[in-house]
Every structure is written in C-alpha cells, then in structure tokens.
Write a protein that holds these residues in place. Sequence first.
Motif, PDB file in Angstrom:
ATOM      1  N   ASN A   4      -5.463   2.401  -2.035  1.00 26.88           N
ATOM      2  CA  ASN A   4      -5.236   1.290  -2.961  1.00 26.88           C
ATOM      3  C   ASN A   4      -5.690   1.638  -4.380  1.00 26.88           C
ATOM      4  OD1 ASN A   4      -4.281  -0.157  -0.786  1.00 26.88           O
ATOM      5  ND2 ASN A   4      -6.086  -1.478  -0.578  1.00 26.88           N
ATOM      6  N   ARG A  62      -6.440 -15.243  -4.965  1.00 25.17           N
ATOM      7  CA  ARG A  62      -6.931 -14.487  -3.790  1.00 25.17           C
ATOM      8  C   ARG A  62      -8.419 -14.790  -3.603  1.00 25.17           C
ATOM      9  NH1 ARG A  62      -5.589 -12.377   0.866  1.00 25.17           N
ATOM     10  NH2 ARG A  62      -7.533 -13.307   1.501  1.00 25.17           N
ATOM     11  N   GLY A 119     -10.131  -8.533  -3.060  1.00 32.14           N
ATOM     12  CA  GLY A 119      -8.820  -8.145  -2.558  1.00 32.14           C
ATOM     13  C   GLY A 119      -7.917  -7.620  -3.649  1.00 32.14           C
ATOM     14  N   THR A 170      -3.734  -9.101  -0.509  1.00 32.26           N
ATOM     15  CA  THR A 170      -4.452  -8.610   0.666  1.00 32.26           C
ATOM     16  C   THR A 170      -5.946  -8.772   0.433  1.00 32.26           C
ATOM     17  OG1 THR A 170      -4.504  -6.325  -0.157  1.00 32.26           O
ATOM     18  CG2 THR A 170      -2.669  -6.925   1.292  1.00 32.26           C
ATOM     19  N   SER A 171      -6.675  -8.869   1.541  1.00 32.17           N
ATOM     20  CA  SER A 171      -8.111  -9.089   1.494  1.00 32.17           C
ATOM     21  C   SER A 171      -8.854  -7.768   1.655  1.00 32.17           C
ATOM     22  CB  SER A 171      -8.475 -10.025   2.646  1.00 32.17           C
ATOM     23  OG  SER A 171      -9.861 -10.215   2.701  1.00 32.17           O
ATOM     24  N   GLU A 198      -7.408  -4.272   2.891  1.00 32.33           N
ATOM     25  CA  GLU A 198      -6.072  -4.360   3.503  1.00 32.33           C
ATOM     26  C   GLU A 198      -4.989  -3.959   2.507  1.00 32.33           C
ATOM     27  OE1 GLU A 198      -5.286  -4.954   6.647  1.00 32.33           O
ATOM     28  OE2 GLU A 198      -7.369  -5.252   7.263  1.00 32.33           O
ATOM     29  N   THR A 199      -3.922  -3.360   3.030  1.00 31.30           N
ATOM     30  CA  THR A 199      -2.873  -2.799   2.184  1.00 31.30           C
ATOM     31  C   THR A 199      -1.502  -3.091   2.790  1.00 31.30           C
ATOM     32  OG1 THR A 199      -2.016  -0.735   1.256  1.00 31.30           O
ATOM     33  CG2 THR A 199      -3.189  -0.558   3.344  1.00 31.30           C
ATOM     34  N   PRO A 200      -0.494  -3.372   1.960  1.00 32.68           N
ATOM     35  CA  PRO A 200       0.847  -3.670   2.492  1.00 32.68           C
ATOM     36  C   PRO A 200       1.470  -2.501   3.249  1.00 32.68           C
ATOM     37  CG  PRO A 200       0.705  -4.222   0.151  1.00 32.68           C
ATOM     38  CD  PRO A 200      -0.541  -3.470   0.501  1.00 32.68           C
ATOM     39  N   GLN A 223       1.866  -3.108   6.736  1.00 33.62           N
ATOM     40  CA  GLN A 223       2.676  -4.277   7.086  1.00 33.62           C
ATOM     41  C   GLN A 223       4.158  -3.992   6.892  1.00 33.62           C
ATOM     42  OE1 GLN A 223       0.757  -7.110   4.448  1.00 33.62           O
ATOM     43  NE2 GLN A 223      -1.225  -6.715   5.406  1.00 33.62           N
TER      44      GLN A 223
END
Length: 238
Positions: A119, A164, A168, A184-185, A188-190, A193
């Motif tokens: 990220n 948010r 995040g 995202t928290s 966490e990363t897209p 997903q």
Amino acid sequence: MSQAEETKTGLDRREFLALAGVAGAAMAAPGLFLSDAFAAGDPLELAPLPYAMNALEPVISAKTLEFHYGKHHAGYAANVKKMVPGSGLEGKSMEEIVMATAGKADKAGFFNNAAQCYNHAFYWKCMKPGGGGMPTGKLMNAINAGFGGYDAFRKAFVDGSIGRFGSGWGWLVQEGGKLKVVTTSNAETPLTQGATPLLVVDVWEHAYYLDYQNRRADYVNAFMDKLVNWDFVAANLK
Ligand code: MN
C-alpha cells in the motif's frame, strides 16, 4: 496495528538517516509501476521514494516523509524480510506474499506488514510535486462513466477517505471494468478483493498528523488538488 507494534519494529537512528539520505538523493523517473520498482535485485527491498523528501512541501513536509517513509514504511519492509525465511514464501514478490497470507489468522502479522509495504509503495507513486488538478483522456472517460463526472468522483473519494473510521486507506479501483471508490481498514488492500488499485490516499494519522494534526479533510483535499500523479493513476487502468 498498534503504535507500540510499529514503534517496536522501527529503525534505529543510524539506519533511518542512511535510508533518508538514499531516498533524498534519489530522483527516480515518475510513472514507474510498482513491480518495476521491485524488479532490480531483492524483490522485497525498500524502493527509494520517487522524489526528494522535501519535494511535496508545503502540502506534505519533509519531516512527515522522513517518519512516514523512513520509519513506518521502512519498518514494515524490515519486518517482512525477517518473516520470509522459513515461511515457504522465499523468492516471492510483495504482491504474492500479500495474496498468500490474506485471510489467514496464523499469518495476520505477515499479511499486515506485507500489505502495508504494498500500500505504501503504491501511495508514494500516486503523488508528485506539482500534481493534482484533473485527469484527462481515457482515465477521465472512465471516471465520467463510473461516477457521472469528475466532481461526483472527487466527492466520493474525498468523503470516503475522510469518513474511513480509524486507520486505513481511500482508493479508486477498477473492478469488472468499472471504476469505484472503496476504503480499507488498517493494512487491508483491494488487491485481495479482486480489484485493481488505481489511486490511494493513506489516511492513517501518521500520514498527516505532523502537518495537519486532526484536520484529515484538509490533508485529503490538498492531496487531491496539489499532489495526485494522474499519469500514474492512468497507467494503472487495465
Ligand atoms: Mn502510512
């Protein structure tokens, strides 16, 4: 990740200054893809910032980048290098480690550190001195198609990022051929997903507190108006 965990894994002052010096001297070409940055040598090596520490002033200070890149990001990178031996993920890229550890309770620490590396490396490339303004061409067309216009996109991205809760990230992603804003928290990363990241803003307090204190909205608006590297964002379109 708690502040204590981050602090515990931080670099000592000598290492930090060495890193800061290297990064300060580096003026890498803009628009590099993340995988390019990791292509030379060790794929997990901390890539230099794509600009000098003071290059984003006055929007983001050198002091913020010295801590954010030189301690936070560098700390995550050092942790990943310690976690790889014996993990079965030797020789893998940061993206591959993120995907291999995502959603596994016994790999949560490994995931958090690797995803934070991914990220942050992406975030640095989303900015450039004299950036901001509006995108053009194919990217603008995709934004118009996805949101009904730039202003609606900007509002969705800024409001989502400001809203948010806690630590995040605010993202513009491409998913199923369509653009959308997600947040995202923590780490966490897209990526995990099934979405392709196009643009990200870091809304952890460490990204803006030295310069903006609690004024996250001022930081996110300044990021949009003065820093976004739209060429990098456009190059991420599939
Ligand atoms: Mn950060």
